[in-house]
Design a protein around this motif. Structure first.
Motif, PDB file in Angstrom:
ATOM      1  N   TYR A 177     -34.168  -1.073  -9.431  1.00 27.40           N
ATOM      2  CA  TYR A 177     -35.521  -0.996  -9.987  1.00 27.40           C
ATOM      3  C   TYR A 177     -36.319  -2.238  -9.617  1.00 27.40           C
ATOM      4  N   LEU A 178     -35.708  -3.411  -9.774  1.00 25.36           N
ATOM      5  CA  LEU A 178     -36.418  -4.651  -9.470  1.00 25.36           C
ATOM      6  C   LEU A 178     -36.587  -4.849  -7.971  1.00 25.36           C
ATOM      7  N   VAL A 179     -35.637  -4.370  -7.175  1.00 25.86           N
ATOM      8  CA  VAL A 179     -35.818  -4.400  -5.721  1.00 25.86           C
ATOM      9  C   VAL A 179     -37.044  -3.589  -5.335  1.00 25.86           C
ATOM     10  N   GLU A 180     -37.147  -2.387  -5.889  1.00 23.00           N
ATOM     11  CA  GLU A 180     -38.293  -1.533  -5.553  1.00 23.00           C
ATOM     12  C   GLU A 180     -39.607  -2.180  -5.969  1.00 23.00           C
ATOM     13  N   TRP A 181     -39.648  -2.766  -7.168  1.00 22.25           N
ATOM     14  CA  TRP A 181     -40.874  -3.396  -7.670  1.00 22.25           C
ATOM     15  C   TRP A 181     -41.272  -4.587  -6.813  1.00 22.25           C
ATOM     16  N   THR A 182     -40.319  -5.451  -6.506  1.00 22.27           N
ATOM     17  CA  THR A 182     -40.656  -6.652  -5.742  1.00 22.27           C
ATOM     18  C   THR A 182     -41.038  -6.307  -4.303  1.00 22.27           C
ATOM     19  N   TYR A 239     -45.880 -16.692 -17.988  1.00 20.72           N
ATOM     20  CA  TYR A 239     -46.598 -15.441 -18.238  1.00 20.72           C
ATOM     21  C   TYR A 239     -46.476 -14.932 -19.673  1.00 20.72           C
ATOM     22  N   GLY A 240     -45.508 -15.453 -20.443  1.00 24.38           N
ATOM     23  CA  GLY A 240     -45.285 -14.969 -21.798  1.00 24.38           C
ATOM     24  C   GLY A 240     -44.174 -13.939 -21.855  1.00 24.38           C
ATOM     25  N   GLU A 241     -43.599 -13.770 -23.040  1.00 22.77           N
ATOM     26  CA  GLU A 241     -42.450 -12.879 -23.204  1.00 22.77           C
ATOM     27  C   GLU A 241     -42.801 -11.408 -23.019  1.00 22.77           C
ATOM     28  N   SER A 242     -44.010 -11.021 -23.320  1.00 21.27           N
ATOM     29  CA  SER A 242     -44.372  -9.598 -23.280  1.00 21.27           C
ATOM     30  C   SER A 242     -45.424  -9.296 -22.222  1.00 21.27           C
ATOM     31  N   SER A 243     -45.535 -10.138 -21.223  1.00 23.33           N
ATOM     32  CA  SER A 243     -46.538  -9.934 -20.192  1.00 23.33           C
ATOM     33  C   SER A 243     -46.192  -8.738 -19.316  1.00 23.33           C
ATOM     34  N   GLU A 244     -47.196  -7.932 -18.992  1.00 19.42           N
ATOM     35  CA  GLU A 244     -46.999  -6.811 -18.090  1.00 19.42           C
ATOM     36  C   GLU A 244     -46.805  -7.279 -16.651  1.00 19.42           C
ATOM     37  N   ALA A 245     -47.058  -8.552 -16.382  1.00 22.29           N
ATOM     38  CA  ALA A 245     -46.902  -9.078 -15.030  1.00 22.29           C
ATOM     39  C   ALA A 245     -45.443  -9.173 -14.612  1.00 22.29           C
ATOM     40  N   VAL A 246     -44.534  -9.246 -15.599  1.00 29.24           N
ATOM     41  CA  VAL A 246     -43.101  -9.377 -15.311  1.00 29.24           C
ATOM     42  C   VAL A 246     -42.370  -8.239 -16.008  1.00 29.24           C
ATOM     43  N   PRO A 247     -41.672  -7.377 -15.283  1.00 31.35           N
ATOM     44  CA  PRO A 247     -40.965  -6.254 -15.914  1.00 31.35           C
ATOM     45  C   PRO A 247     -39.938  -6.716 -16.933  1.00 31.35           C
ATOM     46  N   VAL A 248     -39.817  -5.971 -18.017  1.00 30.24           N
ATOM     47  CA  VAL A 248     -38.837  -6.317 -19.041  1.00 30.24           C
ATOM     48  C   VAL A 248     -37.419  -6.212 -18.486  1.00 30.24           C
ATOM     49  N   GLU A 249     -37.221  -5.411 -17.450  1.00 34.41           N
ATOM     50  CA  GLU A 249     -35.907  -5.314 -16.814  1.00 34.41           C
ATOM     51  C   GLU A 249     -35.462  -6.652 -16.230  1.00 34.41           C
ATOM     52  N   LEU A 250     -36.438  -7.520 -15.951  1.00 38.08           N
ATOM     53  CA  LEU A 250     -36.127  -8.851 -15.441  1.00 38.08           C
ATOM     54  C   LEU A 250     -36.092  -9.885 -16.551  1.00 38.08           C
ATOM     55  N   ARG A 283     -26.133  -4.372 -13.073  1.00 32.48           N
ATOM     56  CA  ARG A 283     -27.395  -4.114 -12.362  1.00 32.48           C
ATOM     57  C   ARG A 283     -27.622  -5.116 -11.241  1.00 32.48           C
ATOM     58  N   PHE A 284     -27.319  -6.378 -11.502  1.00 32.50           N
ATOM     59  CA  PHE A 284     -27.660  -7.444 -10.566  1.00 32.50           C
ATOM     60  C   PHE A 284     -26.653  -7.580  -9.418  1.00 32.50           C
ATOM     61  N   CYS A 285     -25.402  -7.117  -9.618  1.00 30.95           N
ATOM     62  CA  CYS A 285     -24.321  -7.367  -8.660  1.00 30.95           C
ATOM     63  C   CYS A 285     -23.799  -6.057  -8.070  1.00 30.95           C
ATOM     64  N   LEU A 286     -22.876  -6.179  -7.121  1.00 25.53           N
ATOM     65  CA  LEU A 286     -22.170  -5.041  -6.551  1.00 25.53           C
ATOM     66  C   LEU A 286     -20.699  -5.188  -6.894  1.00 25.53           C
ATOM     67  N   LEU A 287     -20.201  -4.306  -7.757  1.00 21.96           N
ATOM     68  CA  LEU A 287     -18.840  -4.393  -8.262  1.00 21.96           C
ATOM     69  C   LEU A 287     -18.106  -3.084  -8.006  1.00 21.96           C
ATOM     70  N   GLY A 288     -16.807  -3.187  -7.746  1.00 23.32           N
ATOM     71  CA  GLY A 288     -16.007  -1.981  -7.601  1.00 23.32           C
ATOM     72  C   GLY A 288     -15.409  -1.826  -6.224  1.00 23.32           C
ATOM     73  N   PRO A 289     -14.766  -0.687  -5.966  1.00 22.97           N
ATOM     74  CA  PRO A 289     -14.131  -0.446  -4.670  1.00 22.97           C
ATOM     75  C   PRO A 289     -15.169  -0.260  -3.566  1.00 22.97           C
ATOM     76  N   PRO A 290     -14.719  -0.230  -2.302  1.00 24.40           N
ATOM     77  CA  PRO A 290     -15.667  -0.087  -1.199  1.00 24.40           C
ATOM     78  C   PRO A 290     -16.613   1.092  -1.325  1.00 24.40           C
ATOM     79  N   ARG A 301     -30.767   0.180   0.920  1.00 23.62           N
ATOM     80  CA  ARG A 301     -31.346   0.425   2.248  1.00 23.62           C
ATOM     81  C   ARG A 301     -32.519   1.402   2.152  1.00 23.62           C
ATOM     82  N   GLU A 302     -32.393   2.418   1.318  1.00 21.40           N
ATOM     83  CA  GLU A 302     -33.492   3.369   1.121  1.00 21.40           C
ATOM     84  C   GLU A 302     -34.727   2.686   0.548  1.00 21.40           C
ATOM     85  N   LEU A 303     -34.521   1.610  -0.194  1.00 18.73           N
ATOM     86  CA  LEU A 303     -35.632   0.873  -0.807  1.00 18.73           C
ATOM     87  C   LEU A 303     -36.240  -0.153   0.144  1.00 18.73           C
TER      88      LEU A 303
END
Length: 332
Positions: A177-182, A239-250, A283-290, A301-303
């Protein structure tokens, strides 16, 4: 999609060199290091050792900053390496985090960062710049010299600067989600500035841990949420805790943050990162088997992501590097 490797320059330096050489053998395209010369060894001393033992690996800092290093020195360092080894460096740069904060200093301004990127690129490619009311040019830079400057950032103003002035964008997290937004923000800024958005290379950097024990992997990579939280805390202040400039996901997950100990920066079991919940690590990392790694890489890559750079600071560093070379990179 390219795959890069990010290492801290922990002693012995020879281990860093050997791991980068192995990474090239396995198909990695880039070898990155932290640039925090108090916490770790000096990376620009190590880069020529890597370059002389490899043939195609591109090296550079993730990331340097215009506060602890003189801009002309950054340009000359890269220009020298490129003259010796053939345009095989990239300059990752940002406002500064551990390199400045460990000295009791603060990250630089975006205005200063913008000016430094221009000066570094122009000088490293042999062009003259006006610096302190003086025309400065590096006379020995050969024709054809090239230095891409990739900028790291999170907030709206930083992303706008990336779109206007950088050759590449480094996003230090792998949340789709944050990759797409940024990426959308960067590309919109580039288009508004009259640039071709597709010419900006998109690099996502985050820990990857290949293994089946997800609870253990989360524990080994939780430090990353703390590192990102340092930058997010700056955004919340601005920007403040509730600013729309920064997604709450971040911004939402740092409410329990109570400071940060830079003596454990970028390391598993960092005692300052207990506030980072499992879902943020996932969300932030890549974990698990190949297969799980490939699934998330396909989404990135699609993003529009051109390179995924692995932060390999955990107890399965070598195993993850080898697994990527054996089971991930061939599939990409």
């Amino acid at each position: 999609m390219d795959i890069g490797l990010v290492l801290q320059t922990d002693p012995p330096a020879q281990t860093v060199v050997d791991l980068m050489v192995r990474a090239e053998e396995l198909g990695f395209s880039h070898g990155w290091t932290f640039d925090s010369h108090v916490l770790w060894q000096e990376p620009y001393v190590i880069y020529p050792r890597i370059l002389e033992r490899t043939s195609r690996l591109i090296v550079g800092p993730m990331v340097t900053n215009p506060a602890t290093r003189d801009w002309t020195v950054i340009a000359s360092l890269h220009a020298t390496l490129n003259e010796m080894y053939g345009n095989r460096t990239v300059c990752g740069i940002g406002r500064g985090d551990s390199a400045v904060r460990v000295q009791g200093r603060h990250p630089t301004t975006l205005a200063r960062l913008e000016e430094s990127m221009h000066v570094i690129r122009e000088l490293a490619e042999g062009r003259a710049v006006d610096l302190h009311d003086t025309t400065v040019q590096i006379p020995w830079v050969p024709a054809g010299a090239s230095l891409p400057v990739w900028m790291a950032g999170y907030g709206p103003k930083a992303l706008d600067l990336v779109g206007r002035a950088a050759d590449g964008f480094i996003l230090q997290l792998a949340d789709p989600y944050l990759v797409e937004w940024t990426v959308k923000t960067v590309r919109s800024s580039a288009e508004a500035a009259g640039r071709d958005p597709s010419e900006i290379t998109i690099c996502v950097a985050a820990p990857a841990y290949v293994g089946s024990d997800l609870a253990h992997a989360r524990g080994q990579c939780r430090w990353f949420g703390g590192m990102v939280g340092n930058h997010v805390a700056d955004l919340v202040t601005r920007y403040g805790e509730s600013s729309e400039a920064v997604p709450v996901e971040l911004s939402g997950y740092i409410k329990g943050r109570a400071g940060y100990d830079y003596s454990h920066h970028g390391r598993a079991h960092n005692r300052s990162t207990g506030f980072v919940p499992d879902e943020v690590v996932d969300r932030f990392c890549l974990l698990g088997p190949p297969a799980a790694q490939l699934e998330k890489l396909a989404l990135l890559r699609e993003l529009g992501v051109d390179q995924f750079a692995i932060y390999a600071m955990h107890d399965a560093r070598e195993e993850t590097i080898e697994a990527y070379g054996r089971s991930v990179i061939p599939q990409l």
